[in-house]
Design a protein around this motif. Structure first.
Motif, PDB file in Angstrom:
ATOM      1  N   LYS A 197      13.572  14.180   8.197  1.00 18.65           N
ATOM      2  CA  LYS A 197      13.330  12.738   8.109  1.00 18.65           C
ATOM      3  C   LYS A 197      14.440  12.035   7.336  1.00 18.65           C
ATOM      4  N   ASP A 198      15.043  12.754   6.378  1.00 18.54           N
ATOM      5  CA  ASP A 198      16.152  12.188   5.608  1.00 18.54           C
ATOM      6  C   ASP A 198      17.489  12.334   6.326  1.00 18.54           C
ATOM      7  N   GLY A 199      17.483  12.908   7.520  1.00 21.87           N
ATOM      8  CA  GLY A 199      18.715  13.076   8.277  1.00 21.87           C
ATOM      9  C   GLY A 199      19.552  14.257   7.851  1.00 21.87           C
ATOM     10  N   LEU A 200      18.956  15.201   7.110  1.00 23.77           N
ATOM     11  CA  LEU A 200      19.706  16.358   6.622  1.00 23.77           C
ATOM     12  C   LEU A 200      19.551  17.580   7.509  1.00 23.77           C
ATOM     13  N   LEU A 201      18.598  17.539   8.428  1.00 22.94           N
ATOM     14  CA  LEU A 201      18.378  18.609   9.397  1.00 22.94           C
ATOM     15  C   LEU A 201      18.121  17.965  10.756  1.00 22.94           C
ATOM     16  N   PRO A 202      18.175  18.729  11.848  1.00 23.21           N
ATOM     17  CA  PRO A 202      17.975  18.152  13.184  1.00 23.21           C
ATOM     18  C   PRO A 202      16.676  17.363  13.295  1.00 23.21           C
ATOM     19  N   ALA A 203      16.731  16.258  14.019  1.00 20.34           N
ATOM     20  CA  ALA A 203      15.588  15.350  14.146  1.00 20.34           C
ATOM     21  C   ALA A 203      14.400  16.005  14.842  1.00 20.34           C
ATOM     22  N   ALA A 204      14.635  17.043  15.634  1.00 24.67           N
ATOM     23  CA  ALA A 204      13.540  17.717  16.338  1.00 24.67           C
ATOM     24  C   ALA A 204      12.499  18.273  15.373  1.00 24.67           C
ATOM     25  N   LEU A 205      12.909  18.577  14.139  1.00 20.95           N
ATOM     26  CA  LEU A 205      11.995  19.151  13.157  1.00 20.95           C
ATOM     27  C   LEU A 205      10.954  18.146  12.664  1.00 20.95           C
ATOM     28  N   THR A 206      11.098  16.875  13.026  1.00 23.06           N
ATOM     29  CA  THR A 206      10.117  15.863  12.597  1.00 23.06           C
ATOM     30  C   THR A 206       8.946  15.735  13.568  1.00 23.06           C
ATOM     31  N   GLN A 207       8.954  16.469  14.669  1.00 20.37           N
ATOM     32  CA  GLN A 207       7.874  16.354  15.650  1.00 20.37           C
ATOM     33  C   GLN A 207       6.576  16.913  15.084  1.00 20.37           C
ATOM     34  N   VAL A 208       5.483  16.182  15.307  1.00 14.54           N
ATOM     35  CA  VAL A 208       4.175  16.608  14.816  1.00 14.54           C
ATOM     36  C   VAL A 208       3.205  16.712  15.986  1.00 14.54           C
ATOM     37  N   LEU A 209       2.170  17.548  15.804  1.00 11.04           N
ATOM     38  CA  LEU A 209       1.123  17.666  16.811  1.00 11.04           C
ATOM     39  C   LEU A 209       0.334  16.360  16.866  1.00 11.04           C
TER      40      LEU A 209
END
Length: 458
Positions: free
Chosen positions: A325-337
């Protein structure tokens, strides 16, 4: 110890049981659930082997370094309480250091936390499939570790409320086992088999009292590590500015009291040399008392290991989510169920990495660097508290006296001086990798901002 800052009227308005505005995660954690989350993470599998190691360094008075370690842990815990209530966001230390020092420092802090968390989960998974499980059934450790981690991932993905309710049960089992040790120690003293004189024996033939306290406190400090993971669920806590400090300090005080009582019982019941030479010192108490089946403690230890792995897995997945969410890792990791509102991509990725570590056998090499990595993070967090004092943040947040984070910084430096040279080399290598990746991430963000966008890495 601290005071509240801001106007009470501007505190959170939280939708009970729902997702709060500004967060994609479900606000489900109450103060009691958060208390048990922290207590369960601190009272992990380490306590079942820790007492013997502290006795080897400090002598029979193991309660002294335990008390000192608790006081040192409370210093950094106060900094976490201030930042978690000021910025109730998943991402924890990474989010705080990003605000204070920029994305490169934030990435380093998050990278160290992720590395420590993944190593911890993998080590616990292998521990689950080792000697404790062999008391009941013998299976390949690698197979057990993979199945164990897959099951924990499913529990994690099901929901934070379900995960923490499972933690409440497991924590009660862990604490119950430790209470049994305290009762057995008291019973042995009443029947005249123990020796309370050992409780005043501070020091060893190789170390004087002062050196023994410092050395033993470093080991004992390890037992309180775990409280820092709770900041990553602040975004899923109802009214975190009220709940978090109460749960944090209450859990640490409870853990400290339990540790001191267990240390007193074990040291009084079992000769120091025997305690120091055992890899399962609490089993020595059980065997000495002769009233409780030793297999019962194997079962309790398995629960402790599973609970520690579950909570650390929650931390790792939420940290990855927050960093994304802070832009430090790929945006795909912000996906939630959609229904569960849990970060399923972060859970899947962190679980796969933990499985890889558990199967490669590199966990033993990395495990000894875990505490050093956390000390690096704690140093950054204590410093970030002071830097971020110029930002008012959320209203009515917890605030500690300025001297507390200063003392927290000093405690990290003192403890780090006790780390062995070999561990420093491995730890610095990991920090160096994080620094390079952090610099690349910061450069990419700057380039994106210069081009008119500041989107997360994708």
């Amino acid at each position: 110890m601290a005071r509240r800052v801001g106007n009470r009227a501007s505190a959170d308005s939280v939708e009970q049981g729902g997702a709060q505005e500004g967060t994609g995660l479900k606000r489900a954690l109450t103060t009691p659930l958060l208390y048990f989350f922290i207590l369960g993470d601190v009272l992990g599998a380490g306590v079942y082997v820790l007492i013997g190691q502290v006795a080897a360094d400090a002598g029979g008075a193991v309660w002294v370094p335990l008390v000192v370690a608790l006081l040192l842990a409370l210093l950094t815990a106060a900094s976490y309480a201030e930042l978690a209530t000021k910025y109730p966001r998943a991402g924890g230390a990474s989010h705080y250091t990003t605000r204070a020092f920029g994305p490169c420092a934030g990435f380093i802090a998050g990278f160290c936390m992720l590395a420590a968390g993944l190593v911890s989960v993998a080590a616990l998974a292998r521990g689950f499939g080792g000697d404790y499980l062999s008391a009941f059934v013998t299976l390949p450790v690698g197979l057990v570790a993979v199945l164990f981690l897959a099951l924990l991932a499913l529990v994690n993905a099901r929901g934070i409320e379900e995960s923490t309710r499972a933690n409440v049960v497991a924590t009660l089992v862990e604490v119950g086992g430790l209470v049994v040790i305290v009762v057995l120690g008291a019973w042995m003293l009443l029947r005249g088999d123990g020796d309370v004189g050992r409780l005043m024996q501070l020091g060893t033939p190789e170390k004087g009292a002062a050196t023994a306290v410092l050395s033993g406190s470093v080991l004992a400090y390890y037992s309180f590590v775990g409280f820092e993971t709770s900041v990553n669920v602040a975004e899923e806590t109802r009214n975190p500015r009220r709940s978090y400090p109460r749960a944090l300090f209450g859990a640490l005080a409870t853990a400290g009291a339990v540790y001191v009582l267990v240390g007193i019982a074990a040291s009084a019941a079992v000769p120091t040399a025997r305690l120091a030479g055992s890899s399962g010192p609490l089993l020595e108490v059980v065997e000495e008392a002769g009233a409780v089946p030793t297999r019962l403690f194997s079962a309790i230890a398995l629960v402790a290991v599973a609970n520690g792995a579950l909570l650390t897995g929650i931390m790792s997945s939420r940290l990855a989510y927050g960093m994304a969410k802070d832009g430090l890792l790929p945006a795909a990791l912000t996906q939630v169920l959609p229904g569960r509102r849990t970060p399923w991509v972060s859970i899947a990725v962190t679980t796969l990495l933990a499985m890889l570590l558990a199967l490669t056998g590199s966990v033993a090499t990395l495990a000894s660097t875990l505490v050093l990595l956390l000390l690096v993070v704690f140093l950054m967090v204590n410093t970030a508290v002071l830097v971020l004092r110029r930002d008012p943040g959320e209203a009515d947040h917890f605030r500690s006296p300025t001297v507390v984070p200063v003392l927290g910084i000093a405690s990290c430096v003192v403890l780090a001086t006790q780390i062995e040279a070999q561990v420093w080399l491995r730890g610095l290598a990991i920090v160096a990798v994080g620094t390079v990746l952090g610099a690349l991430t910061a450069a990419k963000r700057n380039k994106s901002a210069a081009g008119g966008g500041d989107a997360p890495i994708g």
